[in-house]
Design an enzyme around this catalytic site. Sequence first.
Site, PDB file in Angstrom:
ATOM      1  N   HIS A  40     -14.886   1.440  -2.368  1.00 50.94           N
ATOM      2  CA  HIS A  40     -13.830   0.574  -1.834  1.00 50.94           C
ATOM      3  C   HIS A  40     -12.858   1.345  -0.934  1.00 50.94           C
ATOM      4  O   HIS A  40     -11.757   0.877  -0.674  1.00 50.94           O
ATOM      5  CB  HIS A  40     -13.062  -0.113  -2.975  1.00 50.94           C
ATOM      6  CG  HIS A  40     -13.879  -1.163  -3.684  1.00 50.94           C
ATOM      7  ND1 HIS A  40     -13.526  -1.703  -4.900  1.00 50.94           N
ATOM      8  CD2 HIS A  40     -15.044  -1.772  -3.333  1.00 50.94           C
ATOM      9  CE1 HIS A  40     -14.433  -2.600  -5.267  1.00 50.94           C
ATOM     10  NE2 HIS A  40     -15.363  -2.650  -4.341  1.00 50.94           N
ATOM     11  N   TYR A  68       0.823  -1.216   0.000  1.00 51.37           N
ATOM     12  CA  TYR A  68       0.000   0.000   0.000  1.00 51.37           C
ATOM     13  C   TYR A  68       0.857   1.265   0.000  1.00 51.37           C
ATOM     14  O   TYR A  68       0.504   2.256  -0.648  1.00 51.37           O
ATOM     15  CB  TYR A  68      -1.034  -0.027   1.149  1.00 51.37           C
ATOM     16  CG  TYR A  68      -2.212  -0.882   0.728  1.00 51.37           C
ATOM     17  CD1 TYR A  68      -3.255  -0.340  -0.003  1.00 51.37           C
ATOM     18  CD2 TYR A  68      -2.224  -2.249   0.985  1.00 51.37           C
ATOM     19  CE1 TYR A  68      -4.305  -1.127  -0.454  1.00 51.37           C
ATOM     20  CE2 TYR A  68      -3.265  -3.051   0.542  1.00 51.37           C
ATOM     21  CZ  TYR A  68      -4.298  -2.482  -0.181  1.00 51.37           C
ATOM     22  OH  TYR A  68      -5.326  -3.267  -0.647  1.00 51.37           O
ATOM     23  N   CYS A  83      -3.695   5.118  20.487  1.00 55.02           N
ATOM     24  CA  CYS A  83      -3.541   3.945  21.367  1.00 55.02           C
ATOM     25  C   CYS A  83      -2.260   3.155  21.083  1.00 55.02           C
ATOM     26  O   CYS A  83      -1.953   2.204  21.806  1.00 55.02           O
ATOM     27  CB  CYS A  83      -4.757   3.027  21.246  1.00 55.02           C
ATOM     28  SG  CYS A  83      -4.850   2.188  19.659  1.00 55.02           S
TER      29      CYS A  83
END
Length: 243
Positions: free
Chosen positions: A119, A67, A149
Amino acid sequence: MLGELEMVKAMLGGDRRVVVLTGAGVSAESGVPTFRGRDGLWKRHRAEDLARPDAFAAHPELVWEFYNWRRGLVRDCEPNPAHLALAAMERQMPNFLLITQNVDGLHARAGSLRMVEMHGSLWQVRCTVCTHAREDFTDLPDLPECPVCGHLLRPGVVWFGEPLTPGVLRLAIEQIGKADVFLSVGTSSLVQPAASFCQLAKDHGAVTVEINREPTPNTGLMDFALHGPAGEILPELAAGLAE
Ligand code: OAD
C-alpha cells in the site's frame, strides 16, 4: 504433545518457503493506531473523506493534514518486538518474503529487506503531474509543492479505488503460489486483494497460520490460529529458529 506454537515453529525451519502478510496489528504495540476496532483510525475519520483520489482532488488540504498528522505520529514510534522478530526470521530463512499492507515504514526500520510495501509508504511523496517522486522524512508544508514543476505533491500511498503499484500483485501471487507456509499477522482480512491471499496460499497447498488478537473472517481457513499479541508470539517463533 506439541502445542500449536511449537508445531508452527517446527514448520519454519530449513529452507521452507515462507510468505508473511502483515497488517496494522503488527504496529499496534509500537503505538500506531490500527484502522478498525475500538480506537481504529476509521472510527475517528471517514476513509472515504481521506483515503480516496476524489477526496484528495476535492480537499487536498484536508487529506494532507491527515497524512502529515500520521507522519508525525509514526515518526515518534519505534519498531516493536514483532517487527524485529520478522527481520530476524528473514536473516534465518533463505526463502522468506514479507508483504505488508502497512505504510508506516516500521518493518524497514526494524531491518526487513525482503519486503513489499503493497500500500506504499507514508515516507514516499510524488508529484500529481510530473514524474517526480522521493523519500521524505521531513515535516512537510500543508500543501507541499513539487520542486520540479510546482504542482501539488501527494502521499505515496495506495488509496481506495486505486490500483496497486504495477508488479506488486504479480509478485505476491507468484510467491504465495510457491509458499510452504503462509502467515497472516495483525490484519483484519477485510481489505482486498490482501484478504484473499490466504485462500490463494491454501489452494496451492501451503500451511496457513494466523496471528491476531482476535478471530477474523479468514480464521476458518487457517491450519493454525495463534491468538495473542504479535509482539509476543512472533519473537517466540523467531527464537525457535535461532536455537
Ligand atoms: P485493521 O485495522 O483492519 O486490522 C488490524 C488487525 O490487527 C485486527 O484484526 C486486530 O484484531 C489485530 N491486532 C490489533 N492489535 C494486535 C496485536 N498487538 N497483535 C496482533 N494482532 C493485533 O488493519 P489492516 O488489516 O492492516 O488500507 O487494514 C487493511 C487496510 O485497511 C490498511 O492497509 C488500510 C486500511 O484501510 C488503505 O489505507 C488502502
